[in-house]
Design a protein around this motif. Structure first.
Motif, PDB file in Angstrom:
ATOM      1  N   PRO A 101       0.794  -1.238   0.000  1.00 33.10           N
ATOM      2  CA  PRO A 101       0.000   0.000   0.000  1.00 33.10           C
ATOM      3  C   PRO A 101       0.817   1.275   0.000  1.00 33.10           C
ATOM      4  O   PRO A 101       0.334   2.327  -0.439  1.00 33.10           O
ATOM      5  N   THR A 102       2.072   1.228   0.479  1.00 35.67           N
ATOM      6  CA  THR A 102       2.881   2.443   0.552  1.00 35.67           C
ATOM      7  C   THR A 102       3.620   2.736  -0.752  1.00 35.67           C
ATOM      8  O   THR A 102       4.213   3.804  -0.901  1.00 35.67           O
ATOM      9  N   LEU A 103       3.591   1.792  -1.694  1.00 38.24           N
ATOM     10  CA  LEU A 103       4.285   1.966  -2.966  1.00 38.24           C
ATOM     11  C   LEU A 103       3.321   2.431  -4.051  1.00 38.24           C
ATOM     12  O   LEU A 103       2.132   2.102  -4.020  1.00 38.24           O
ATOM     13  N   THR A 104       3.823   3.179  -5.006  1.00 38.33           N
ATOM     14  CA  THR A 104       3.013   3.575  -6.164  1.00 38.33           C
ATOM     15  C   THR A 104       2.790   2.361  -7.066  1.00 38.33           C
ATOM     16  O   THR A 104       3.421   1.308  -6.892  1.00 38.33           O
ATOM     17  N   ALA A 105       1.907   2.531  -8.040  1.00 33.96           N
ATOM     18  CA  ALA A 105       1.670   1.446  -9.003  1.00 33.96           C
ATOM     19  C   ALA A 105       2.981   1.057  -9.690  1.00 33.96           C
ATOM     20  O   ALA A 105       3.299  -0.135  -9.825  1.00 33.96           O
ATOM     21  N   TRP A 106       3.752   2.061 -10.117  1.00 37.34           N
ATOM     22  CA  TRP A 106       5.029   1.785 -10.775  1.00 37.34           C
ATOM     23  C   TRP A 106       5.968   1.006  -9.859  1.00 37.34           C
ATOM     24  O   TRP A 106       6.590   0.022 -10.276  1.00 37.34           O
ATOM     25  N   GLU A 107       6.078   1.433  -8.605  1.00 34.06           N
ATOM     26  CA  GLU A 107       6.981   0.768  -7.657  1.00 34.06           C
ATOM     27  C   GLU A 107       6.528  -0.659  -7.373  1.00 34.06           C
ATOM     28  O   GLU A 107       7.360  -1.559  -7.214  1.00 34.06           O
ATOM     29  N   ASN A 108       5.217  -0.882  -7.332  1.00 32.79           N
ATOM     30  CA  ASN A 108       4.708  -2.251  -7.162  1.00 32.79           C
ATOM     31  C   ASN A 108       5.041  -3.106  -8.380  1.00 32.79           C
ATOM     32  O   ASN A 108       5.425  -4.264  -8.246  1.00 32.79           O
ATOM     33  N   ILE A 109       4.903  -2.529  -9.565  1.00 32.05           N
ATOM     34  CA  ILE A 109       5.154  -3.288 -10.797  1.00 32.05           C
ATOM     35  C   ILE A 109       6.602  -3.745 -10.874  1.00 32.05           C
ATOM     36  O   ILE A 109       6.894  -4.899 -11.209  1.00 32.05           O
ATOM     37  N   ILE A 129       3.232  -2.070 -19.667  1.00 32.28           N
ATOM     38  CA  ILE A 129       2.402  -0.956 -19.195  1.00 32.28           C
ATOM     39  C   ILE A 129       1.288  -0.649 -20.196  1.00 32.28           C
ATOM     40  O   ILE A 129       0.129  -0.414 -19.825  1.00 32.28           O
ATOM     41  N   ASP A 130       1.627  -0.653 -21.478  1.00 35.81           N
ATOM     42  CA  ASP A 130       0.618  -0.402 -22.515  1.00 35.81           C
ATOM     43  C   ASP A 130      -0.441  -1.506 -22.519  1.00 35.81           C
ATOM     44  O   ASP A 130      -1.637  -1.236 -22.688  1.00 35.81           O
ATOM     45  N   ALA A 131      -0.002  -2.746 -22.337  1.00 30.47           N
ATOM     46  CA  ALA A 131      -0.933  -3.877 -22.368  1.00 30.47           C
ATOM     47  C   ALA A 131      -1.947  -3.813 -21.234  1.00 30.47           C
ATOM     48  O   ALA A 131      -3.119  -4.155 -21.422  1.00 30.47           O
ATOM     49  N   VAL A 132      -1.511  -3.378 -20.061  1.00 25.57           N
ATOM     50  CA  VAL A 132      -2.429  -3.320 -18.910  1.00 25.57           C
ATOM     51  C   VAL A 132      -3.157  -1.981 -18.825  1.00 25.57           C
ATOM     52  O   VAL A 132      -4.045  -1.806 -17.994  1.00 25.57           O
ATOM     53  N   GLY A 133      -2.778  -1.016 -19.708  1.00 25.24           N
ATOM     54  CA  GLY A 133      -3.500   0.254 -19.778  1.00 25.24           C
ATOM     55  C   GLY A 133      -3.362   1.124 -18.551  1.00 25.24           C
ATOM     56  O   GLY A 133      -4.335   1.747 -18.117  1.00 25.24           O
ATOM     57  N   LEU A 134      -2.154   1.214 -18.000  1.00 26.13           N
ATOM     58  CA  LEU A 134      -1.953   1.936 -16.742  1.00 26.13           C
ATOM     59  C   LEU A 134      -0.985   3.115 -16.854  1.00 26.13           C
ATOM     60  O   LEU A 134      -0.512   3.624 -15.838  1.00 26.13           O
ATOM     61  N   ALA A 135      -0.698   3.550 -18.066  1.00 34.93           N
ATOM     62  CA  ALA A 135       0.304   4.605 -18.240  1.00 34.93           C
ATOM     63  C   ALA A 135      -0.035   5.867 -17.453  1.00 34.93           C
ATOM     64  O   ALA A 135       0.863   6.571 -16.981  1.00 34.93           O
ATOM     65  N   ASP A 136      -1.333   6.160 -17.260  1.00 38.18           N
ATOM     66  CA  ASP A 136      -1.729   7.379 -16.551  1.00 38.18           C
ATOM     67  C   ASP A 136      -2.020   7.135 -15.074  1.00 38.18           C
ATOM     68  O   ASP A 136      -2.553   8.015 -14.386  1.00 38.18           O
ATOM     69  N   ARG A 137      -1.656   5.953 -14.572  1.00 41.77           N
ATOM     70  CA  ARG A 137      -1.934   5.631 -13.168  1.00 41.77           C
ATOM     71  C   ARG A 137      -0.676   5.224 -12.396  1.00 41.77           C
ATOM     72  O   ARG A 137      -0.767   4.783 -11.257  1.00 41.77           O
ATOM     73  N   LEU A 138       0.482   5.386 -12.998  1.00 39.42           N
ATOM     74  CA  LEU A 138       1.700   4.831 -12.417  1.00 39.42           C
ATOM     75  C   LEU A 138       2.111   5.505 -11.109  1.00 39.42           C
ATOM     76  O   LEU A 138       2.796   4.900 -10.290  1.00 39.42           O
ATOM     77  N   THR A 139       1.702   6.763 -10.900  1.00 36.93           N
ATOM     78  CA  THR A 139       2.086   7.458  -9.667  1.00 36.93           C
ATOM     79  C   THR A 139       1.061   7.285  -8.551  1.00 36.93           C
ATOM     80  O   THR A 139       1.270   7.771  -7.442  1.00 36.93           O
TER      81      THR A 139
END
Length: 247
Positions: A101-109, A129-139
């Motif tokens: 929970p303390t990590l961003t989406a990018w850090e979890n990935i 990242i493109d495949a999962v459609g999360l480019a705008d949610r990484l932070t």
């Protein structure tokens, strides 16, 4: 084992407790999993399906038999070696997401790479990242994401190290039908277009319909296998299980 075979279960058995309290969860299950193949594992509650994939992936230790990933017998490894193999060769997706929970989406990935002190491959990471459609949610942190988005982060984390095999245990169990369909479509795409081996535990005939084949377990044994499943054919087979159990 031919070159396309990624994982092998040889007579996997698992008994919990001893004596009169002994419970047999697996009773000698054998199967092979090939590159680019999406396999669903199904069966009634208590059939041993989760125990099977956990033993196959080194999350649990079988009482008998052995599991091999990329030709390596998991039972031959030290605890440190097993931890390393799980991190580098196996991707995991669980029903409960298991994000920090303390990590961003990018850090979890990229966590598996960070733990191995490796840098992300830029081209591959962009593909994932493109495949999962999360480019705008990484932070964003997990609490700021929907359940479907959290599970897509978990899928990206499972794929980031280019594992030999991805093990998904009820990956759509906590999702609504639309989010679940997105996750299943992603797993199917990974198998068909990236040659990723996927092994998924599910109780849902619709989810199983995305797979290339289904293994059916009952009472800890492999009792049937179905190629090119459809939701209707899987449901029909599960109904026959129920009818046999009643007799």
């Amino acid at each position: 084992m031919d070159q396309r075979t990624v994982a092998v279960a040889e007579g996997l058995g698992k008994v919990y407790a001893t004596g009169q309290a002994a419970v047999t969860a697996l009773a000698g299950v054998s199967a092979q999993f090939r590159r680019g193949e999406f396999t669903a594992v199904m069966g009634p509650s208590g059939s041993g399906k989760s125990t099977f994939v956990h033993c196959l992936a080194g999350l649990d230790t079988p009482t008998s038999g052995k599991a091999l990933i990329g030709g390596t017998d998991l039972g031959s490894l030290t605890e440190a070696g097993l931890t390393r193999l799980r991190r580098e060769k196996i991707g995991f997706v669980f029903q409960s997401f298991n994000l920090l929970p303390t990590l961003t989406a990018w850090e979890n990935i990229v966590l598996p790479l960070s733990l191995a002190d490796k840098r992300p491959d830029r081209t591959w990471t962009k593909q994932v990242i493109d495949a999962v459609g999360l480019a705008d949610r990484l932070t964003h942190r997990p609490a700021e994401l929907s359940g479907g988005q959290q599970q897509r982060v978990a899928c990206a984390r499972a794929l980031i190290s280019r594992p030999d095999i991805v093990v998904a245990d009820e990956p759509t169990g906590n999702l609504d039908s639309r989010s679940g369909a997105q996750i299943l479509g992603l797993l199917q795409m990974c198998a068909r277009h990236w040659g990723q081996t996927i092994v998924m535990v599910t109780h849902d005939p619709i989810a199983a319909g995305y797979a290339d084949r289904v293994l059916f377990l009952a009472d800890g044994r492999l009792v049937d296998e179905m190629a090119q499943p459809t939701p209707d054919s899987v449901l029909d087979r599960m109904r026959r299980f129920d009818a046999q159990a009643v007799r």
